[in-house]
Design an enzyme around this catalytic site. Structure first.
Site, PDB file in Angstrom:
ATOM      1  N   ASP A  17       0.907  -1.045  -0.071  1.00 55.25           N
ATOM      2  CA  ASP A  17       0.074   0.214  -0.082  1.00 55.25           C
ATOM      3  C   ASP A  17       0.839   1.129   0.147  1.00 55.25           C
ATOM      4  OD1 ASP A  17      -2.352   1.612   0.555  1.00 55.25           O
ATOM      5  OD2 ASP A  17      -1.705   1.924   2.468  1.00 55.25           O
ATOM      6  N   LEU A  18       0.504   2.561  -0.411  1.00 53.89           N
ATOM      7  CA  LEU A  18       1.373   3.631  -0.359  1.00 53.89           C
ATOM      8  C   LEU A  18       1.107   4.445   0.779  1.00 53.89           C
ATOM      9  CD1 LEU A  18       3.300   5.568  -2.196  1.00 53.89           C
ATOM     10  CD2 LEU A  18       1.215   6.225  -3.493  1.00 53.89           C
ATOM     11  N   ASP A  19      -0.231   5.113   0.751  1.00 53.94           N
ATOM     12  CA  ASP A  19      -0.327   5.999   2.123  1.00 53.94           C
ATOM     13  C   ASP A  19      -0.393   5.369   3.309  1.00 53.94           C
ATOM     14  OD1 ASP A  19      -1.154   8.174   3.478  1.00 53.94           O
ATOM     15  OD2 ASP A  19      -3.127   7.954   2.900  1.00 53.94           O
ATOM     16  N   THR A  25       1.025  10.500   3.248  1.00 58.17           N
ATOM     17  CA  THR A  25       0.371  11.626   2.166  1.00 58.17           C
ATOM     18  C   THR A  25      -1.079  11.797   3.022  1.00 58.17           C
ATOM     19  OG1 THR A  25      -0.392   9.548   0.878  1.00 58.17           O
ATOM     20  CG2 THR A  25       1.407  11.205  -0.012  1.00 58.17           C
ATOM     21  N   LYS A  53      -8.793   7.304   5.667  1.00 57.29           N
ATOM     22  CA  LYS A  53      -7.647   6.462   5.268  1.00 57.29           C
ATOM     23  C   LYS A  53      -7.667   5.318   4.630  1.00 57.29           C
ATOM     24  CE  LYS A  53      -4.418   8.626   8.719  1.00 57.29           C
ATOM     25  NZ  LYS A  53      -3.611   8.356   9.722  1.00 57.29           N
ATOM     26  N   GLY A  54      -7.204   5.101   3.318  1.00 55.94           N
ATOM     27  CA  GLY A  54      -7.328   3.915   2.598  1.00 55.94           C
ATOM     28  C   GLY A  54      -8.538   3.736   1.772  1.00 55.94           C
ATOM     29  N   ARG A  57     -11.443   8.130  -3.305  1.00 59.42           N
ATOM     30  CA  ARG A  57     -11.656   9.609  -3.261  1.00 59.42           C
ATOM     31  C   ARG A  57     -13.081   9.922  -3.271  1.00 59.42           C
ATOM     32  NH1 ARG A  57      -9.128  12.588  -8.344  1.00 59.42           N
ATOM     33  NH2 ARG A  57      -7.434  11.340  -7.785  1.00 59.42           N
ATOM     34  N   SER A 122      -2.149   0.363  -4.539  1.00 62.29           N
ATOM     35  CA  SER A 122      -2.737   1.692  -3.836  1.00 62.29           C
ATOM     36  C   SER A 122      -3.977   2.215  -4.362  1.00 62.29           C
ATOM     37  CB  SER A 122      -1.798   2.805  -3.844  1.00 62.29           C
ATOM     38  OG  SER A 122      -2.462   4.145  -3.550  1.00 62.29           O
ATOM     39  N   ALA A 123      -4.755   2.771  -3.458  1.00 65.86           N
ATOM     40  CA  ALA A 123      -6.250   3.295  -4.013  1.00 65.86           C
ATOM     41  C   ALA A 123      -6.081   4.579  -4.755  1.00 65.86           C
ATOM     42  CB  ALA A 123      -7.103   3.458  -2.915  1.00 65.86           C
ATOM     43  N   SER A 124      -4.897   5.153  -4.549  1.00 66.25           N
ATOM     44  CA  SER A 124      -4.583   6.564  -5.066  1.00 66.25           C
ATOM     45  C   SER A 124      -4.407   6.680  -6.717  1.00 66.25           C
ATOM     46  CB  SER A 124      -3.431   7.109  -4.437  1.00 66.25           C
ATOM     47  OG  SER A 124      -3.422   8.405  -4.916  1.00 66.25           O
ATOM     48  N   ARG A 125      -4.910   7.515  -7.265  1.00 64.13           N
ATOM     49  CA  ARG A 125      -4.972   7.729  -8.896  1.00 64.13           C
ATOM     50  C   ARG A 125      -3.764   8.645  -8.963  1.00 64.13           C
ATOM     51  NH1 ARG A 125     -10.344   9.591 -11.073  1.00 64.13           N
ATOM     52  NH2 ARG A 125     -11.762   9.209  -8.934  1.00 64.13           N
ATOM     53  N   ASN A 126      -3.298   9.150  -7.792  1.00 65.72           N
ATOM     54  CA  ASN A 126      -1.854  10.120  -7.757  1.00 65.72           C
ATOM     55  C   ASN A 126      -0.832   9.233  -7.459  1.00 65.72           C
ATOM     56  OD1 ASN A 126      -3.001  12.678  -8.290  1.00 65.72           O
ATOM     57  ND2 ASN A 126      -4.011  12.388  -6.462  1.00 65.72           N
ATOM     58  N   LYS A 153     -10.584  -1.148  -2.108  1.00 65.48           N
ATOM     59  CA  LYS A 153     -10.642  -1.675  -0.909  1.00 65.48           C
ATOM     60  C   LYS A 153     -11.892  -1.819  -0.139  1.00 65.48           C
ATOM     61  CE  LYS A 153      -5.548  -0.990  -1.249  1.00 65.48           C
ATOM     62  NZ  LYS A 153      -4.552   0.018  -0.692  1.00 65.48           N
ATOM     63  N   GLU A 177       0.074  -3.207   4.689  1.00 63.16           N
ATOM     64  CA  GLU A 177      -1.253  -2.272   4.858  1.00 63.16           C
ATOM     65  C   GLU A 177      -1.304  -1.611   6.065  1.00 63.16           C
ATOM     66  OE1 GLU A 177      -4.039  -0.723   3.681  1.00 63.16           O
ATOM     67  OE2 GLU A 177      -3.850  -1.661   1.830  1.00 63.16           O
ATOM     68  N   ASP A 178      -1.714  -0.101   6.230  1.00 61.98           N
ATOM     69  CA  ASP A 178      -1.918   0.425   7.257  1.00 61.98           C
ATOM     70  C   ASP A 178      -3.555   0.754   7.492  1.00 61.98           C
ATOM     71  OD1 ASP A 178      -2.404   2.378   5.135  1.00 61.98           O
ATOM     72  OD2 ASP A 178      -2.456   3.864   6.475  1.00 61.98           O
TER      73      ASP A 178
HETATM   74  P1  B16 Z   1      -6.627   9.743  -4.551  1.00 60.41           P
HETATM   75  P2  B16 Z   1      -3.693   4.314  -0.196  1.00 60.41           P
HETATM   76  C1  B16 Z   1      -5.243   6.065  -0.627  1.00 60.41           C
HETATM   77  O1  B16 Z   1      -4.042   5.601  -0.825  1.00 60.41           O
HETATM   78  C2  B16 Z   1      -5.431   7.219   0.740  1.00 60.41           C
HETATM   79  O2  B16 Z   1      -5.352   6.332   2.053  1.00 60.41           O
HETATM   80  C3  B16 Z   1      -6.887   7.566   0.864  1.00 60.41           C
HETATM   81  O3  B16 Z   1      -6.953   8.504   1.674  1.00 60.41           O
HETATM   82  C4  B16 Z   1      -7.357   8.250  -0.539  1.00 60.41           C
HETATM   83  O4  B16 Z   1      -8.650   8.877  -0.515  1.00 60.41           O
HETATM   84  C5  B16 Z   1      -6.978   7.181  -1.866  1.00 60.41           C
HETATM   85  O5  B16 Z   1      -5.899   6.875  -1.869  1.00 60.41           O
HETATM   86  C6  B16 Z   1      -7.666   7.942  -3.102  1.00 60.41           C
HETATM   87  O6  B16 Z   1      -6.275   8.811  -3.250  1.00 60.41           O
HETATM   88  O7  B16 Z   1      -7.493  10.805  -4.356  1.00 60.41           O
HETATM   89  O8  B16 Z   1      -5.091  10.536  -4.746  1.00 60.41           O
HETATM   90  O9  B16 Z   1      -6.770   9.035  -5.685  1.00 60.41           O
HETATM   91  O10 B16 Z   1      -3.599   4.025   1.285  1.00 60.41           O
HETATM   92  O11 B16 Z   1      -4.415   3.097  -0.794  1.00 60.41           O
HETATM   93  O12 B16 Z   1      -2.187   3.946  -0.819  1.00 60.41           O
HETATM   94 MG    MG Z   2      -2.922   3.311   3.328  1.00 56.58          MG
END
Ligand code: B16
Ligand code: MG
Length: 223
Positions: A17-19, A25, A53-54, A57, A122-126, A153, A177-178
């Protein structure tokens, strides 16, 4: 610390996982969500932020609007998520590579030196921008993030796709994972989960450490 469990020392794939695992982040997500809440004239606390968290968006936005007791239409919802994301990207664009969490780079490098395949889940698109800022894109054999998964997730999709991209059966991969939702996703994918945090916060994790650096110490001792 106790000896590492067998599942950890025999794993052929590691899915991160990233964040909260590689970088914090969450503080930038918090600043951006708080800014949006304040624009809408309500407060958003750090405790409220724990609920995001996790989480994806759009689901995060729904939780925020629920806290502020806002009921808005789809078009406005979309515009608000874009606004928040623009602020968030502005914040993470200023990140430097020393914001990587303790021992993360070294632990991933160590695993790779042992022939373990590594992927981001990771769930993040960034995620690509964050990896680039930390200069660790090349530490992953595969990158599965919010741009390529349909189900967030605790759905196991992100980790199943990670194992597939590494060419490994799910049961030979370990997830780091956190978030509780991430631990559940790992289990639903048939994988063990190392929780980064505390046993209180992650009661279902198969093993708990405070940071990836803690695992490196143990691996070094095993060698
Ligand atoms: P974005 P992870 C997750 O990252 C964050 O924990 C969560 O707070 C955020 O809403 C999600 O990514 C989407 O991120 O808005 O940048 O696409 O923990 O899955 O690495
Ligand atoms: Mg996380």
């Amino acid at each position: 610390m106790n000896h590492l469990p067998d599942f950890l020392t025999t794993a052929r794939g590691a899915l991160f996982d990233l964040d909260g695992v590689i970088v914090d982040t969450a503080k930038y997500h918090y600043q951006a969500w708080k800014r949006l809440a304040n624009e809408l004239r309500f407060d958003f606390t750090e405790l409220d932020n724990e609920r995001l968290k996790g989480v994806s968006r759009m689901r995060s936005l729904d939780i925020l609007l629920e806290i502020g007791k806002f009921d808005i239409g789809e078009a406005l919802r979309e515009r608000m998520s874009i606004l928040k994301d623009n602020w968030y990207v502005e914040y993470i664009s200023r990140m430097s590579e020393d914001e990587i969490l303790s021992g993360a780079r070294e632990y991933i490098q160590y695993l790779r030196s042992q022939g373990v395949k590594t992927a981001l889940g990771s769930a993040s698109r960034n995620a690509p921008l964050i990896l680039e800022k930390l200069r660790i894109t090349d530490l992953f054999d595969a990158i599965i993030d919010g741009n390529c998964v349909t189900h967030a997730k605790p759905d196991p999709e992100v980790f199943l796709r990670g194992a597939e991209a590494l060419g490994l059966p799910p049961e030979s991969c370990v997830v780091y994972e956190d978030a509780e939702a991430g631990v559940e996703a790992a289990h639903r994918a048939g994988m063990k989960a190392v929780g980064i945090g505390t046993a209180e916060a992650l009661p279902e994790a198969d093993f708990i450490v405070a940071s990836l650096g803690e695992l490196l110490g143990d691996h070094a001792a095993v060698l």
